[in-house]
Design an enzyme around this catalytic site. Structure first.
Site, PDB file in Angstrom:
ATOM      1  N   ALA A  78       0.702  -1.199   0.084  1.00  0.00           N
ATOM      2  CA  ALA A  78      -0.114   0.184  -0.085  1.00  0.00           C
ATOM      3  C   ALA A  78       0.679   1.262  -0.017  1.00  0.00           C
ATOM      4  CB  ALA A  78      -1.114   0.011   1.130  1.00  0.00           C
ATOM      5  N   GLU A  88      -2.496 -12.429  -3.994  1.00  0.00           N
ATOM      6  CA  GLU A  88      -3.629 -12.159  -4.355  1.00  0.00           C
ATOM      7  C   GLU A  88      -4.277 -10.603  -4.404  1.00  0.00           C
ATOM      8  OE1 GLU A  88      -3.637 -14.142  -1.187  1.00  0.00           O
ATOM      9  OE2 GLU A  88      -3.976 -16.108  -1.864  1.00  0.00           O
ATOM     10  N   ASN A  99      -9.327  -4.494  -9.072  1.00  0.00           N
ATOM     11  CA  ASN A  99      -8.293  -3.526  -8.583  1.00  0.00           C
ATOM     12  C   ASN A  99      -7.222  -3.456  -9.623  1.00  0.00           C
ATOM     13  OD1 ASN A  99      -6.341  -2.082  -7.235  1.00  0.00           O
ATOM     14  ND2 ASN A  99      -6.104  -3.125  -5.575  1.00  0.00           N
ATOM     15  N   TYR A 111       1.402  -4.791 -10.764  1.00  0.00           N
ATOM     16  CA  TYR A 111       2.120  -6.082 -10.790  1.00  0.00           C
ATOM     17  C   TYR A 111       2.551  -6.623 -11.957  1.00  0.00           C
ATOM     18  CZ  TYR A 111       0.201  -5.977  -5.949  1.00  0.00           C
ATOM     19  OH  TYR A 111       0.007  -5.610  -4.691  1.00  0.00           O
TER      20      TYR A 111
HETATM   21  C1  LIG Z   1      -1.326  -0.019  -6.169  1.00  0.00           C
HETATM   22  C2  LIG Z   1      -0.596   1.009  -5.245  1.00  0.00           C
HETATM   23  C3  LIG Z   1       0.213   0.649  -4.219  1.00  0.00           C
HETATM   24  C4  LIG Z   1       0.297   1.585  -6.433  1.00  0.00           C
HETATM   25  O1  LIG Z   1       1.208   2.606  -5.872  1.00  0.00           O
HETATM   26  P1  LIG Z   1       1.876   3.912  -6.583  1.00  0.00           P
HETATM   27  O2  LIG Z   1       3.225   4.130  -5.989  1.00  0.00           O
HETATM   28  O3  LIG Z   1       0.820   5.110  -6.779  1.00  0.00           O
HETATM   29  O4  LIG Z   1       2.347   3.147  -7.973  1.00  0.00           O
HETATM   30  P2  LIG Z   1       3.674   3.868  -8.978  1.00  0.00           P
HETATM   31  O5  LIG Z   1       3.659   5.478  -8.788  1.00  0.00           O
HETATM   32  O6  LIG Z   1       4.700   3.127  -8.328  1.00  0.00           O
HETATM   33  O7  LIG Z   1       3.126   3.144 -10.191  1.00  0.00           O
HETATM   34  C5  LIG Z   1       3.728   1.937 -10.807  1.00  0.00           C
HETATM   35  C6  LIG Z   1       2.600   1.388 -11.863  1.00  0.00           C
HETATM   36  O8  LIG Z   1       1.659   1.022 -11.347  1.00  0.00           O
HETATM   37  C7  LIG Z   1       0.506   1.289 -12.287  1.00  0.00           C
HETATM   38  N1  LIG Z   1      -0.294   2.603 -11.569  1.00  0.00           N
HETATM   39  C8  LIG Z   1      -0.098   3.213 -10.639  1.00  0.00           C
HETATM   40  N2  LIG Z   1      -1.096   3.930 -10.424  1.00  0.00           N
HETATM   41  C9  LIG Z   1      -1.931   4.032 -11.448  1.00  0.00           C
HETATM   42  C10 LIG Z   1      -3.164   4.365 -11.698  1.00  0.00           C
HETATM   43  N3  LIG Z   1      -3.811   5.335 -11.098  1.00  0.00           N
HETATM   44  N4  LIG Z   1      -3.674   4.125 -13.149  1.00  0.00           N
HETATM   45  C11 LIG Z   1      -3.201   3.094 -13.715  1.00  0.00           C
HETATM   46  N5  LIG Z   1      -2.070   2.336 -13.477  1.00  0.00           N
HETATM   47  C12 LIG Z   1      -1.447   2.696 -12.203  1.00  0.00           C
HETATM   48  C13 LIG Z   1       1.327   1.892 -13.392  1.00  0.00           C
HETATM   49  O9  LIG Z   1       1.429   0.630 -14.134  1.00  0.00           O
HETATM   50  C14 LIG Z   1       2.542   2.348 -13.031  1.00  0.00           C
HETATM   51  O10 LIG Z   1       3.690   2.414 -13.952  1.00  0.00           O
HETATM   52  P3  LIG Z   1       3.836   3.731 -14.868  1.00  0.00           P
HETATM   53  O11 LIG Z   1       3.937   4.923 -13.950  1.00  0.00           O
HETATM   54  O12 LIG Z   1       4.932   3.541 -15.419  1.00  0.00           O
HETATM   55  O13 LIG Z   1       2.310   3.737 -15.809  1.00  0.00           O
HETATM   56  C15 LIG Z   1      -1.498   2.290  -4.614  1.00  0.00           C
HETATM   57  O14 LIG Z   1      -2.438   2.713  -5.783  1.00  0.00           O
HETATM   58  C16 LIG Z   1      -2.348   1.585  -3.581  1.00  0.00           C
HETATM   59  O15 LIG Z   1      -1.753   1.736  -2.449  1.00  0.00           O
HETATM   60  N6  LIG Z   1      -3.538   1.218  -3.706  1.00  0.00           N
HETATM   61  C17 LIG Z   1      -4.560   1.115  -2.787  1.00  0.00           C
HETATM   62  C18 LIG Z   1      -3.790  -0.349  -1.898  1.00  0.00           C
HETATM   63  C19 LIG Z   1      -3.797  -1.493  -2.904  1.00  0.00           C
HETATM   64  O16 LIG Z   1      -4.767  -1.682  -3.616  1.00  0.00           O
HETATM   65  N7  LIG Z   1      -2.764  -2.424  -2.660  1.00  0.00           N
HETATM   66  C20 LIG Z   1      -2.616  -3.514  -3.358  1.00  0.00           C
HETATM   67  C21 LIG Z   1      -3.374  -4.780  -2.934  1.00  0.00           C
HETATM   68  S1  LIG Z   1      -3.361  -6.350  -3.580  1.00  0.00           S
END
Ligand SMILES: CC(C)(COP(=O)(O)OP(=O)(O)OC[C@H]1O[C@@H](n2cnc3c(N)ncnc32)[C@H](O)[C@@H]1OP(=O)(O)O)[C@@H](O)C(=O)NCCC(=O)NCCS
Length: 140
Positions: free
Chosen positions: A65, A98, A103, A110
């Protein structure tokens, strides 16, 4: 992650997830010998965290997260890549996780890192009831 980080980690967890892990759940998991728990920090504050459970050559990512205020800056990608590297150093070669099937943001993260969908767990999640995709990354 240290015990001093857990209050901030649990606060982010409560903001994001409908069934959040408690502080005790993080503390117990973090203190186990067969887990890895890491945090990313911005100005001394927890910006993101990840956890993995290790079983011989297999790893299960249990938590990922990023604080909503810190997203889209590469932190999520960095913590997942970092935990995979740490797991590799401990002998892990194959990792699964998982993720809720709706999402799409996490799934995109991933997939970018090389995980592929290999199965579904029906009705794995509650609040709301939803299937989980099982994603694997083999041969780290
Ligand atoms: C999923 C999560 C951890 C991503 O964190 P983040 O720091 O914003 O992600 P990053 O900036 O490192 O992005 C890496 C890649 O993720 C994907 N990504 C991240 N945000 C995205 C968005 N809003 N829409 C589409 N793709 C996205 C892209 O592939 C991105 O690569 P890119 O920048 O080259 O396009 C964050 O959105 C989060 O905490 N979500 C809620 C919790 C959750 O869902 N956890 C996973 C549970 S299994």
């Amino acid at each position: 992650m240290t015990v001093d980080d857990i209050a901030q980690v649990a606060e982010i967890e409560r903001q994001i997830f409908s069934i959040p892990w408690s502080e005790k759940a993080f503390r117990d998991s973090m203190e186990s010998d067969n887990t890895i728990y890491i945090v990313a920090k911005e100005n001394d504050n927890v910006a993101g965290y990840a956890g993995m459970y290790l079983s011989f050559e297999e790893g299960n990512i249990t938590n990922v997260a990023v604080n909503p205020l810190s997203r889209r800056k590469g932190i999520g990608e960095k913590i997942v890549r970092d935990i995979l590297n740490r797991a590799y150093e401990k002998g892990v070669r194959d990792v699964f996780l998982e993720v809720r099937e709706t999402n799409s943001v996490a799934i995109a993260l991933y997939e970018k890192i090389g995980f592929k969908e290999e199965g579904i767990r029906k009705n794995f999640y509650d609040k709301p009831r939803e299937n989980a995709l099982i994603m694997w990354k083999h041969n780290l």
